[in-house]
Design a protein around this motif. Structure first.
Motif, PDB file in Angstrom:
ATOM      1  N   ILE A  48       0.872  -1.186   0.000  1.00 31.13           N
ATOM      2  CA  ILE A  48       0.000   0.000   0.000  1.00 31.13           C
ATOM      3  C   ILE A  48       0.902   1.226   0.000  1.00 31.13           C
ATOM      4  N   THR A  49       0.576   2.182  -0.848  1.00 25.97           N
ATOM      5  CA  THR A  49       1.398   3.381  -0.980  1.00 25.97           C
ATOM      6  C   THR A  49       0.745   4.626  -0.388  1.00 25.97           C
ATOM      7  N   CYS A  50      -0.608   4.676  -0.398  1.00 20.75           N
ATOM      8  CA  CYS A  50      -1.294   5.869   0.087  1.00 20.75           C
ATOM      9  C   CYS A  50      -2.737   5.520   0.438  1.00 20.75           C
ATOM     10  N   LEU A  51      -3.340   6.363   1.255  1.00 24.50           N
ATOM     11  CA  LEU A  51      -4.746   6.181   1.608  1.00 24.50           C
ATOM     12  C   LEU A  51      -5.331   7.491   2.110  1.00 24.50           C
ATOM     13  N   VAL A  52      -6.673   7.561   2.078  1.00 24.58           N
ATOM     14  CA  VAL A  52      -7.403   8.701   2.639  1.00 24.58           C
ATOM     15  C   VAL A  52      -8.663   8.164   3.323  1.00 24.58           C
ATOM     16  N   ILE A  53      -9.224   8.989   4.214  1.00 23.94           N
ATOM     17  CA  ILE A  53     -10.471   8.657   4.901  1.00 23.94           C
ATOM     18  C   ILE A  53     -11.527   9.660   4.455  1.00 23.94           C
ATOM     19  N   SER A  54     -12.732   9.186   4.179  1.00 21.41           N
ATOM     20  CA  SER A  54     -13.812  10.093   3.771  1.00 21.41           C
ATOM     21  C   SER A  54     -14.127  11.056   4.910  1.00 21.41           C
ATOM     22  N   PRO A  55     -14.632  12.257   4.583  1.00 22.04           N
ATOM     23  CA  PRO A  55     -14.900  13.263   5.629  1.00 22.04           C
ATOM     24  C   PRO A  55     -15.856  12.793   6.712  1.00 22.04           C
ATOM     25  N   ASP A  56     -16.775  11.865   6.385  1.00 25.09           N
ATOM     26  CA  ASP A  56     -17.717  11.365   7.395  1.00 25.09           C
ATOM     27  C   ASP A  56     -17.176  10.167   8.163  1.00 25.09           C
ATOM     28  N   ASP A  57     -15.913   9.788   7.906  1.00 26.76           N
ATOM     29  CA  ASP A  57     -15.230   8.690   8.605  1.00 26.76           C
ATOM     30  C   ASP A  57     -15.849   7.310   8.347  1.00 26.76           C
ATOM     31  N   LYS A  58     -16.672   7.197   7.320  1.00 24.32           N
ATOM     32  CA  LYS A  58     -17.341   5.915   7.057  1.00 24.32           C
ATOM     33  C   LYS A  58     -16.572   5.026   6.081  1.00 24.32           C
ATOM     34  N   CYS A  59     -15.708   5.642   5.260  1.00 22.16           N
ATOM     35  CA  CYS A  59     -15.005   4.867   4.225  1.00 22.16           C
ATOM     36  C   CYS A  59     -13.514   5.182   4.213  1.00 22.16           C
ATOM     37  N   ILE A  60     -12.739   4.208   3.755  1.00 21.23           N
ATOM     38  CA  ILE A  60     -11.303   4.374   3.527  1.00 21.23           C
ATOM     39  C   ILE A  60     -11.040   4.060   2.060  1.00 21.23           C
ATOM     40  N   PHE A  61     -10.245   4.906   1.403  1.00 23.24           N
ATOM     41  CA  PHE A  61      -9.790   4.639   0.042  1.00 23.24           C
ATOM     42  C   PHE A  61      -8.297   4.347   0.123  1.00 23.24           C
ATOM     43  N   SER A  62      -7.869   3.256  -0.477  1.00 22.98           N
ATOM     44  CA  SER A  62      -6.451   2.894  -0.459  1.00 22.98           C
ATOM     45  C   SER A  62      -5.975   2.592  -1.870  1.00 22.98           C
ATOM     46  N   ALA A  63      -4.689   2.819  -2.100  1.00 24.59           N
ATOM     47  CA  ALA A  63      -4.075   2.524  -3.403  1.00 24.59           C
ATOM     48  C   ALA A  63      -2.725   1.852  -3.154  1.00 24.59           C
ATOM     49  N   ALA A  64      -2.236   1.152  -4.198  1.00 23.56           N
ATOM     50  CA  ALA A  64      -1.028   0.355  -4.010  1.00 23.56           C
ATOM     51  C   ALA A  64      -0.195   0.301  -5.285  1.00 23.56           C
ATOM     52  N   ASP A 117       0.115  -2.218  -7.017  1.00 20.31           N
ATOM     53  CA  ASP A 117      -0.561  -3.055  -8.010  1.00 20.31           C
ATOM     54  C   ASP A 117      -1.500  -2.228  -8.893  1.00 20.31           C
ATOM     55  N   CYS A 118      -1.445  -0.882  -8.718  1.00 16.82           N
ATOM     56  CA  CYS A 118      -2.204   0.083  -9.534  1.00 16.82           C
ATOM     57  C   CYS A 118      -3.710   0.074  -9.235  1.00 16.82           C
ATOM     58  N   SER A 119      -4.127  -0.663  -8.220  1.00 16.91           N
ATOM     59  CA  SER A 119      -5.552  -0.747  -7.903  1.00 16.91           C
ATOM     60  C   SER A 119      -5.949   0.250  -6.818  1.00 16.91           C
ATOM     61  N   ILE A 120      -7.254   0.553  -6.776  1.00 20.46           N
ATOM     62  CA  ILE A 120      -7.845   1.406  -5.749  1.00 20.46           C
ATOM     63  C   ILE A 120      -8.984   0.612  -5.110  1.00 20.46           C
ATOM     64  N   ILE A 121      -9.019   0.588  -3.793  1.00 13.03           N
ATOM     65  CA  ILE A 121     -10.086  -0.129  -3.084  1.00 13.03           C
ATOM     66  C   ILE A 121     -10.793   0.833  -2.131  1.00 13.03           C
ATOM     67  N   LYS A 140     -14.859  -4.706   1.549  1.00 15.84           N
ATOM     68  CA  LYS A 140     -14.638  -3.925   0.329  1.00 15.84           C
ATOM     69  C   LYS A 140     -15.990  -3.462  -0.225  1.00 15.84           C
ATOM     70  N   LEU A 141     -16.066  -2.189  -0.545  1.00 19.81           N
ATOM     71  CA  LEU A 141     -17.277  -1.651  -1.168  1.00 19.81           C
ATOM     72  C   LEU A 141     -17.122  -1.560  -2.681  1.00 19.81           C
ATOM     73  N   HIS A 142     -15.887  -1.305  -3.120  1.00 22.93           N
ATOM     74  CA  HIS A 142     -15.639  -1.168  -4.563  1.00 22.93           C
ATOM     75  C   HIS A 142     -14.151  -1.349  -4.840  1.00 22.93           C
ATOM     76  N   THR A 143     -13.837  -1.941  -5.966  1.00 23.84           N
ATOM     77  CA  THR A 143     -12.446  -2.096  -6.386  1.00 23.84           C
ATOM     78  C   THR A 143     -12.280  -1.590  -7.812  1.00 23.84           C
ATOM     79  N   ILE A 144     -11.294  -0.686  -7.985  1.00 20.28           N
ATOM     80  CA  ILE A 144     -10.926  -0.227  -9.329  1.00 20.28           C
ATOM     81  C   ILE A 144      -9.633  -0.950  -9.684  1.00 20.28           C
ATOM     82  N   PRO A 145      -9.681  -1.951 -10.536  1.00 18.93           N
ATOM     83  CA  PRO A 145      -8.470  -2.750 -10.814  1.00 18.93           C
ATOM     84  C   PRO A 145      -7.420  -1.955 -11.579  1.00 18.93           C
ATOM     85  N   GLY A 146      -6.189  -2.331 -11.353  1.00 20.43           N
ATOM     86  CA  GLY A 146      -5.095  -1.721 -12.104  1.00 20.43           C
ATOM     87  C   GLY A 146      -4.903  -2.409 -13.450  1.00 20.43           C
TER      88      GLY A 146
END
Length: 482
Positions: free
Chosen positions: A153-169, A171-175, A184-190
């Protein structure tokens, strides 16, 4: 018979059973005639007399008539007096309601005044909520690990309402993750290299990401010099920004807007308007690759200049910059604590606190994560990530010693005191506090986010969700308060 009934009906109902003989005796003494007296004496226990006696029981036979009549006269209320009494009650009620309303207004005014004061302090960059003193280390069982990325994992952020986390790596993917369930709510494949034209998403290592303060847009930057804009709710791809001539290493949305700042290894900072899908301007000044960027609500951003060993504050409207020196090594990460203060970490193992009004650090902790190697060849563990709980006295740093270190900032940020460390398994490439201050998230991998020169074989790629536990209230203090 008729005369007997007549006499009974004339009997005074004011006397009880016990007082009946007394009344008879009294009348005899007064010289009453015999027939009436005889009738009352002969039938003292008749049913009729008993009923009269029972009705008169509550009344006291010992109270003189004159006194009774006097009391009745005293408590008798004229219509005028009744009107005055009711009017007085009504006025008292109005007065009580007015006082209650005044107290509520005062409380509300104090509350609003307190909030306004906090907002003013926040804008001035002087707001420092004392939170660190109440924090305690979490139990190992309370730390959750989310796994889904195949590479570090290279980077991540938390949504302003603290309900979700977005992470990237790498492997070029975003979860997109749900914080509460860890699912997992959604995956954007690399995509693979060379599929840029047909693949919707990244085809190179993602190095940085940012989310707008309203949670509408997500921005990601990669080694291929590209910036992707996504709809955070649905993870739908919206725009692609091009223009940087090197890997995109830093992204940040200006708080309260959709203005996006980006930093790159090409030494430049660019400004974009996401609403308009437009490029705005480019700023130059760093002498080496920019390694980190952050911003808050002011029209300015801060950057870490890597091996040029400078921190810069960019005043966008004035098209000017402030340059700060202090670290002895490459400055790899930066985060704003409030509008006036920031924290940085460097590969010389130091963590520094800065004020935008001072060209040198307010405080520096060297070898913040200890050292490694032989006694004669000791090297400090470099600091790969930092995070700040906004407008508070709590910050955190991460390194490749598999530790997340929490720190308490001194008064006016003139000092750093270690609180406790949380063990993780690998390089801490990214750190973020939740807006509420209830948890801290660490993005961990087997390698540093920028290179493969050092690999921790025992490490595992994952996202650590670390609860920020508070001390239980002091029982003795609570009793005193009660």
């Amino acid at each position: 018979m008729s005369s007997s009934f007549f006499i009974k009906s004339k009997e005074n109902p004011k006397f009880s059973k016990k007082g009946k003989n007394t009344a008879v005796t009294k009348r005899k003494g007064d010289g009453d005639s015999g027939p009436k007296s005889k009738v009352r004496a002969k039938k003292p226990n008749s049913k009729y007399n008993e009923e009269i006696s029972s009705d008169s029981e509550p009344e006291s036979p010992t109270v003189p008539r004159k006194r009774q009549s006097h009391e009745e006269a005293e408590y008798a209320e004229t219509p005028q007096e009744k009107k005055l009494r009711l009017a007085k009650l009504y006025l008292d009620q109005l007065k009580e309601e007015e006082e209650k309303r005044a107290e509520e207004d005062d409380f509300e005014t104090d509350l609003i005044a307190g909030r306004l004061e906090e907002e003013v302090l926040e804008q001035k960059g002087k707001l420092q909520r004392p939170i660190a003193k109440d924090l305690i280390p979490p139990d190992a069982s309370e730390i959750r690990v989310l796994r889904g990325h195949k590479l570090p994992i290279t980077c991540l952020v938390i949504s302003p309402d603290d309900k979700c986390i977005f992470s990237a790596a790498k492997d070029c993917s975003i979860i997109k993750w749900d914080v509460e369930s860890g699912k997992k709510l959604h995956t954007i494949p690399g995509g693979r290299k060379g599929t840029e034209d047909r693949h919707v998403g990244h085809t190179a290592h993602i190095l940085c990401m940012a989310i707008s303060s309203d949670g509408k847009y997500l921005a990601t930057g990669d080694m291929n010099k590209l910036i992707m804009i996504w709809e955070a709710e649905t993870c739908k791809h919206l725009y692609k920004f091009t223009g940087h001539k090197g890997p995109v290493s830093g992204l940040s949305f200006r708080k309260g807007s959709h203005d996006l700042y980006s930093a790159s290894h090409d030494r430049s900072v660019k400004v974009w308007n996401v609403d308009e899908n437009a490029y705005v301007e480019t700023l130059f000044g760093h002498q080496d690759a920019i390694t980190g960027l952050d911003s808050l609500s002011r029209e300015r951003c801060v950057t870490a200049g890597g091996r040029d060993r400078t921190v810069r504050v960019w005043k966008i409207a004035e098209e000017s910059q402030l340059v700060f020196h202090g670290h002895e090594g490459s400055i790899d990460c930066i985060q704003l604590i409030n509008e006036e203060h920031m924290i940085t970490g460097a590969d010389d193992g130091s963590v520094s606190l800065w004020s935008v009004n001072k060209k040198k650090p307010l405080s520096t902790v060297k070898q913040a994560h200890g050292c490694h190697g032989d006694a004669e060849l000791e090297q400090p563990h470099w600091v790969a990530s930092v995070a700040a709980l906004q407008n508070s006295d709590t910050v955190a740093s991460g390194s490749h010693n598999s530790q997340v270190q929490l720190w308490k900032c001194g008064q006016n940020y003139r000092g750093l005191e270690p609180l406790f460390s949380v063990p993780v398994c690998g390089f801490v490439n990214s750190l973020k506090f939740s807006s509420s201050g209830q948890f801290l998230v660490a993005g961990v991998g087997q390698e540093h986010r920028l290179g493969r020169w050092w690999r921790l074989k025992e490490a595992k790629n994952g996202i650590y969700v670390i609860p920020l536990k508070r001390k239980p209230p002091n029982t003795e203090e609570a009793k005193v308060t009660e």
